[in-house]
Design a protein around this motif. Structure first.
Motif, PDB file in Angstrom:
ATOM      1  N   ASP A 293       0.825  -1.206   0.000  1.00 22.39           N
ATOM      2  CA  ASP A 293       0.000   0.000   0.000  1.00 22.39           C
ATOM      3  C   ASP A 293       0.854   1.249   0.000  1.00 22.39           C
ATOM      4  OD1 ASP A 293      -2.204  -1.537  -0.053  1.00 22.39           O
ATOM      5  OD2 ASP A 293      -2.785  -1.240   2.038  1.00 22.39           O
ATOM      6  N   ALA A 294       1.974   1.138   0.698  1.00 19.90           N
ATOM      7  CA  ALA A 294       2.851   2.303   0.803  1.00 19.90           C
ATOM      8  C   ALA A 294       3.746   2.440  -0.426  1.00 19.90           C
ATOM      9  CB  ALA A 294       3.695   2.193   2.076  1.00 19.90           C
ATOM     10  N   GLY A 295       3.612   1.518  -1.361  1.00 15.69           N
ATOM     11  CA  GLY A 295       4.423   1.576  -2.564  1.00 15.69           C
ATOM     12  C   GLY A 295       5.781   0.929  -2.396  1.00 15.69           C
ATOM     13  N   LEU A 311      11.245  -2.456   2.394  1.00 15.58           N
ATOM     14  CA  LEU A 311      11.756  -1.223   1.798  1.00 15.58           C
ATOM     15  C   LEU A 311      10.545  -0.352   1.489  1.00 15.58           C
ATOM     16  CD1 LEU A 311      14.593  -2.497  -0.549  1.00 15.58           C
ATOM     17  CD2 LEU A 311      14.818  -1.308   1.623  1.00 15.58           C
ATOM     18  N   ILE A 312      10.519   0.796   2.108  1.00 16.31           N
ATOM     19  CA  ILE A 312       9.365   1.683   2.000  1.00 16.31           C
ATOM     20  C   ILE A 312       9.834   3.021   1.442  1.00 16.31           C
ATOM     21  CG2 ILE A 312       7.488   2.788   3.290  1.00 16.31           C
ATOM     22  CD1 ILE A 312       7.383  -0.280   3.325  1.00 16.31           C
ATOM     23  N   PRO A 313       9.122   3.552   0.474  1.00 14.90           N
ATOM     24  CA  PRO A 313       9.518   4.854  -0.061  1.00 14.90           C
ATOM     25  C   PRO A 313       9.473   5.926   1.031  1.00 14.90           C
ATOM     26  CG  PRO A 313       7.850   3.841  -1.450  1.00 14.90           C
ATOM     27  CD  PRO A 313       7.951   3.011  -0.216  1.00 14.90           C
ATOM     28  N   SER A 318       5.312   6.881   7.517  1.00 12.18           N
ATOM     29  CA  SER A 318       4.329   7.082   8.581  1.00 12.18           C
ATOM     30  C   SER A 318       3.015   6.399   8.216  1.00 12.18           C
ATOM     31  CB  SER A 318       4.124   8.574   8.852  1.00 12.18           C
ATOM     32  OG  SER A 318       3.898   9.251   7.637  1.00 12.18           O
ATOM     33  N   GLY A 319       2.675   6.442   6.923  1.00 14.81           N
ATOM     34  CA  GLY A 319       1.486   5.731   6.474  1.00 14.81           C
ATOM     35  C   GLY A 319       1.625   4.233   6.690  1.00 14.81           C
TER      36      GLY A 319
END
Lengths: 381, 191
Positions: A293-295, A311-313, A318-319
């Motif tokens: 969901d966070a990409g 690995l989160i953009p 925070s999302g």
């Protein structure tokens, strides 16, 4: 007409019935069959036998068998290779190679003006192009995962901006010098088995700046970043060598938390989250969904170590954290290090804590990913 | 979707932590594995245990399963090994070996059975099926395995070679001998 050839061809007759003969053998058999009545009779008997046996229907498995299997599978530890696309150790070594490249490049650039520093330890680090190429090759090995490949390609060092001349501390240079050798060992197949070993992080010169288990991807080696990258490379290599830091949970979280506090004061963001999960599988599902969901993506799930690496953009962390928050509550900070889970004591606490770490290079803004390590502790009902 | 591709996809999903995907694999192959185990172990409880064990072993070893190779062949190999191990470790091992000590061809291949006289065609068919199963069960484990894999489960020689970890020519000659032994036992039915 029966002759010596009959015996010779009888074995082929069975394969002939099954259409498992090569063209030559089939032609031989057919030629013989035309001439040999007895073998034709044998062929018919064989065909009849095969028809008879294959007409026997399968029996129904006992009711509830699949449920039993399903239940027993759920008592098992997850299969180890939880990221099929790229084994984590390969990922680690690829990242490490890239980082070594960054470090080496930065070191070379610094060393030009600061010659004396370079002369103390000449040719310690691999040539940056080599290291980068190595990393590319290693990453390229896994052609099945274009996104990961792409991400890693992006992670490889672009042309660095000139760095301010600054001599490297002897210890850290030693670290860089060790890296290629250890990387080599990593390539030679140090894998999950090694993951049982105690963390190698203590080998890193800890104070005043301990290496970190969480890893941001470097994009431009500013002096600060290069230094950080060395630490990160060291941490990654230590993981590959004696892996994983998270395995010795008591130490790793303490270490990580110390780091994060430091990060809070500094330019890069860093914080801890504490979240609820019902089981490791649930945590995997939850985290994968939240990461998507966070990409970003779930990079690795290690049931044995009780951790999930994502690995989160940047900007969506925070999302991501919010998505992982316990229902009705918001993500809260993890307690102090002493409360960190004890190794092997999986099942006491229903808790997921996340450590995140971001790199500070502004020019790499669009590419920045945040590596989030989610630790899972589950209480069995 | 092609079954092999579907299986590969489910393996991948399982490795990513999706246990539901493994459940689907169980549903896909449960019956085949169970029947293989049933013919090899010859009793339903043993077959059930062997089936459970085969799937559990497959689950545990899933990380080592190489993509590109056939999951089904791999699973069959595990199931065949589980079944054979189970049979061998049983107390009836001695009995089995005693039975095997005499050449199969010498065993009474067609015991008289009054029920073959029944006018009911369905009953005749059932009876014939029972006779075939019985004949297969009386084969040596080596012969039984290859006959079951080929003639009951329909595997190609290459797949059987994969399951048994043998060469194609070994499979070919073993199957030839196994069929010879089975034909001798089923002489009456085949007549």
């Amino acid at each position: 007409m029966t002759d010596g050839r009959c015996e010779e061809l009888r074995e082929d007759l069975s394969a002939y019935v099954d259409d498992e003969l090569g063209a030559d053998a089939r032609a031989r058999v057919e030629e013989h069959l035309r001439a040999c009545e007895e073998c034709r009779g044998e062929l018919e008997r064989l065909r009849k036998l095969v028809r008879l046996v294959s007409s026997v229907p399968r029996e129904e498995p006992p009711a509830g068998l699949r449920e039993k299997i399903s239940a027993r599978v759920r008592e098992e530890p997850r299969p180890r290779r939880l990221v099929p696309r790229m084994p984590w150790w390969l990922m680690s070594s690829a990242v490490a190679a890239a980082l070594v490249g960054v470090v080496a490049l930065a070191a070379v650039l610094r060393v030009v003006p600061a010659r004396t520093a370079a002369e103390r330890k000449p040719a310690a680090a691999p040539r940056p192009s080599e290291a980068a190429e190595d990393a590319r090759r290693m990453v390229a090995r896994d052609a099945e995962e274009p996104p990961a490949f792409e991400a890693k390609r992006k992670a490889l060092p672009p042309a660095p901006r000139p760095a301010a001349p600054r001599a490297l501390p002897e210890k850290k240079r030693g670290t860089v010098a060790r890296a290629p050798r250890r990387l080599q060992r990593a390539r030679e197949g140090l894998k999950e088995e090694k993951a049982r070993a105690v963390s190698g992080l203590t080998r890193t010169p800890a104070p005043p700046e301990p290496s970190r288990p969480a890893l941001g991807l470097p994009f431009a080696p500013s002096p600060e970043e290069s230094e950080r990258a060395r630490d990160v490379a060291e941490a990654e290599l230590a993981k590959v060598d004696e892996s994983t830091a998270m395995k010795s949970a008591a130490r790793a979280p303490a270490f990580a938390m110390g780091k994060a506090k430091e990060e809070d004061k500094g330019s890069a963001a860093g914080r801890f989250l504490e979240l609820a999960a019902g089981s490791f599988e649930e945590a995997v599902k939850l985290v994968r969904l939240a990461a998507r969901d966070a990409g970003g993506r779930l990079e690795r799930a290690d049931d044995a170590a009780g951790e999930l690496v994502c690995l989160i953009p940047e900007g969506r962390v925070s999302g991501f954290a919010a998505a992982l928050s316990p229902p009705g509550g918001k993500a809260r900070r993890a307690p102090e290090a002493e409360e960190a889970p004890v190794p092997g004591a999986r099942g006491r606490e229903r808790r997921v804590s996340a450590v995140e770490y971001e790199k500070g290079a502004e020019e790499a803004q669009k590419l920045r990913l945040v590596r989030v390590v989610v630790r899972v502790r589950i209480r069995r009902p | 979707m092609d079954e092999t591709k579907r299986a590969d996809e489910l393996v991948e999903r399982t490795l990513e932590g999706d246990l539901g995907a493994f459940d689907e694999l169980v549903v896909m192959y449960e019956k085949r594995v169970y029947n293989l185990a049933l013919r090899l172990t010859r009793t339903s409880p043993d077959a059930e245990d062997a089936t459970q064990e085969a799937f559990l072993r497959a689950f545990r070893g899933l990380a080592g399963f190489r993509r590109g190779s056939s999951f089904f062949t791999w699973l069959y190999r595990i199931a065949a090994n589980c079944s054979i191990t189970r049979v061998r470790s049983r107390a009836r091992r001695a009995k089995l070996e005693a039975a095997l000590a005499s050449p199969e061809e010498d065993a009474n291949p067609d015991p008289p059975d009054p029920r073959t006289e029944t006018p009911d065609e369905g009953a005749v068919r059932e009876e014939r099926i029972a006779l075939v199963r019985e004949a297969i069960d009386s084969l040596s484990p080596e012969h039984r395995t290859v006959v079951v894999l080929r003639d009951m489960e329909g595997l190609g020689y290459g797949e059987i070679a994969g399951v048994l970890n043998e060469s194609l020519s070994a499979v070919k000659s073993r199957l030839h001998r196994a069929r010879g032994a089975l034909a001798a036992k089923l002489r009456k039915v085949l007549a």
